[in-house]
Design a protein around this motif. Structure first.
Motif, mmCIF file in Angstrom:
data_model
loop_
_atom_site.group_PDB
_atom_site.id
_atom_site.type_symbol
_atom_site.label_atom_id
_atom_site.label_comp_id
_atom_site.label_asym_id
_atom_site.label_seq_id
_atom_site.Cartn_x
_atom_site.Cartn_y
_atom_site.Cartn_z
ATOM 1 N N LEU A 168 34.364 34.011 43.714
ATOM 2 C CA LEU A 168 35.024 35.341 43.937
ATOM 3 C C LEU A 168 35.162 35.655 42.424
ATOM 4 C CD1 LEU A 168 37.909 33.803 46.433
ATOM 5 C CD2 LEU A 168 36.289 35.820 46.557
ATOM 6 N N ILE B 134 33.691 42.992 43.633
ATOM 7 C CA ILE B 134 34.985 42.910 44.733
ATOM 8 C C ILE B 134 36.049 42.852 43.879
ATOM 9 C CG2 ILE B 134 33.544 41.777 46.472
ATOM 10 C CD1 ILE B 134 35.165 39.244 45.759
ATOM 11 N N LYS B 135 37.235 43.081 44.807
ATOM 12 C CA LYS B 135 38.722 42.654 44.375
ATOM 13 C C LYS B 135 39.193 41.445 44.928
ATOM 14 C CE LYS B 135 39.392 47.477 43.362
ATOM 15 N NZ LYS B 135 40.250 48.761 43.614
ATOM 16 N N SER B 136 39.898 40.385 44.419
ATOM 17 C CA SER B 136 40.009 39.260 45.025
ATOM 18 C C SER B 136 41.887 39.312 44.909
ATOM 19 C CB SER B 136 39.557 38.009 44.504
ATOM 20 O OG SER B 136 39.866 37.848 43.168
ATOM 21 N N ARG B 137 42.664 38.736 46.259
ATOM 22 C CA ARG B 137 44.006 38.605 45.892
ATOM 23 C C ARG B 137 44.202 37.104 46.396
ATOM 24 N NH1 ARG B 137 45.052 43.912 49.478
ATOM 25 N NH2 ARG B 137 44.770 45.392 47.920
ATOM 26 N N GLU C 80 34.089 39.468 40.967
ATOM 27 C CA GLU C 80 35.306 40.447 40.438
ATOM 28 C C GLU C 80 35.117 40.562 39.275
ATOM 29 O OE1 GLU C 80 39.926 40.916 41.122
ATOM 30 O OE2 GLU C 80 39.266 38.844 41.005
ATOM 31 N N GLU D 168 33.579 46.980 45.848
ATOM 32 C CA GLU D 168 35.154 46.807 45.627
ATOM 33 C C GLU D 168 36.030 46.744 46.751
ATOM 34 O OE1 GLU D 168 35.557 50.785 43.904
ATOM 35 O OE2 GLU D 168 34.537 50.148 41.730
ATOM 36 N N VAL E 115 38.395 44.231 49.211
ATOM 37 C CA VAL E 115 39.195 43.132 48.857
ATOM 38 C C VAL E 115 38.842 41.882 49.708
ATOM 39 C CG1 VAL E 115 41.471 42.714 48.914
ATOM 40 C CG2 VAL E 115 41.225 44.659 48.247
#
Length: 356
Positions: free
Chosen positions: A105, A114-117, A109, A88, A90
């Motif tokens: 990615l 994970i979290k992607s931006r 997610e 989790e 980023v």
């Protein structure tokens, strides 16, 4: 390899990763075709090391200013890095990144790993604002694929450092001949060695280069565990290609700069995207997808193909791939400019453009 002063990239590319200068030593490291070694030494098993990889890694590491690890493909290298991101955490990444990277990615997610931006890497303020205490990794290309955008690497590195995040730069397009991200503060460099490093459209390989010894040990352990290793022959071919990397980059860059100038003056081209270095150029063809699709099938020298970085010139309309970002124009054609005569390349390209 020793010298009183740092050697230039053209010299490093030729001399790094060679056997010692001793009587009867070969000039090139021989291909080691072995899966198993006699016990009691430092090798033990073919998944852990191979002299052909080691020679390639020494040469690439010397060019990038760190320690290199060879992988079976660029995507194997990308996946090895992203697999190390904590649960989790980023990942801040450029929205215009290689499709395979964005695909991994998205997959991680979707599985809650994970979290992607995704950010516009040309907007440094946007990138900096996206990096916070939850960010584990900042990942981008410069220039980006296929938008040809350039990032402010030192500024992004500074923001990542302040947040305790690591920085990965995909240096496939620029190559270590034109850019050294580790010297600009990045923690990790990743390459699709399939492209410019090997340079002849005949090898699938990837590589990671790091400056920090402890990080090298972690990644080496990961590669040992998962077995994402190149074959000895592939490593030998990649090293053979790397020997001429500076020459090929110099010629491709000169050709690309001249073609970018001429393309900007052609009435069928709406936009030319060229960052002023390297052999990659993107153009937006007037009229969108239809004329662009006609263009890539109307040449005799330029080859319609999806890869890049070879001695031959290739091109493709990137939005033909469904996963390509919607912010990439429908008529954008990515050109990988080779080392042919520039006038021959232009005559072939201009003839196709004139016929649209």
């Amino acid at each position: 390899m020793t010298s009183e002063k740092p050697l230039k990239p053209a010299t490093v590319a030729v001399h790094a990763g060679r056997p010692p200068h001793e009587p009867d030593q070969p000039l090139n490291t021989p291909i080691t075709m072995a899966s198993t070694y006699v016990a009691g030494g430092g090798k033990e098993y073919g998944r852990y090391t191979n002299d052909s990889w080691t020679a390639f890694e020494e040469a690439l590491g010397a060019l990038e200013g760190g320690r290199a690890l060879a992988f079976s493909s660029g995507m194997a290298a990308v996946t090895a890095l992203l697999d190390l991101v904590g649960q989790e955490s980023v990942v801040v990444a450029a929205r215009h990144s290689y499709l395979g990277t964005l695909g991994v990615l998205a997959d991680l997610e979707a599985r809650g790993r994970i979290k992607s931006r995704l950010v516009d890497v040309t907007d440094t303020d946007e990138v900096v604002k996206a990096i916070d205490e939850d960010t584990a990794l900042v990942w981008f290309e410069s220039p980006t694929n296929p938008a040809m955008e350039v990032a402010d690497i030192p500024a992004i590195v500074a923001a990542a450092r302040a947040a305790g995040a690591q920085v990965v730069v995909d240096n496939t397009f620029a190559t270590p001949v034109l850019q050294n991200p580790l010297a600009l503060g990045a923690d990790i460099v990743v390459h699709s060695a399939t492209k410019y490093i090997a340079g002849h459209s005949d090898v699938l390989m990837g590589a990671i280069v790091v400056a920090e010894p402890s990080l090298y040990d972690v990644l080496k352990g990961r590669r040992d565990l998962t077995g994402a290793i190149p074959g000895p022959f592939e490593a030998w071919l990649a090293l053979r290609g790397l020997r001429t990397l500076p020459l090929r980059v110099e010629r491709a860059s000169a050709n690309a700069a001249e073609l970018a100038r001429r393309l900007a003056e052609h009435p069928r081209i709406e936009e030319v995207r060229y960052p002023g270095m390297g052999g990659m150029v993107s153009v937006v063809v007037a009229g969108g997808a239809g004329p662009a699709d006609v263009l890539v099938r109307a040449t005799s020298l330029w080859v319609h193909a999806t890869s890049l970085g070879g001695v031959e010139s290739t091109f493709e309309r990137r939005r033909r791939w469904k996963a390509e970002a919607p912010t990439i124009p429908e008529g954008l054609v990515r050109l990988s400019v080779g080392i042919e005569d520039v006038d021959d390349l232009w005559a072939d390209l201009k003839g196709a453009l004139d016929g649209l």
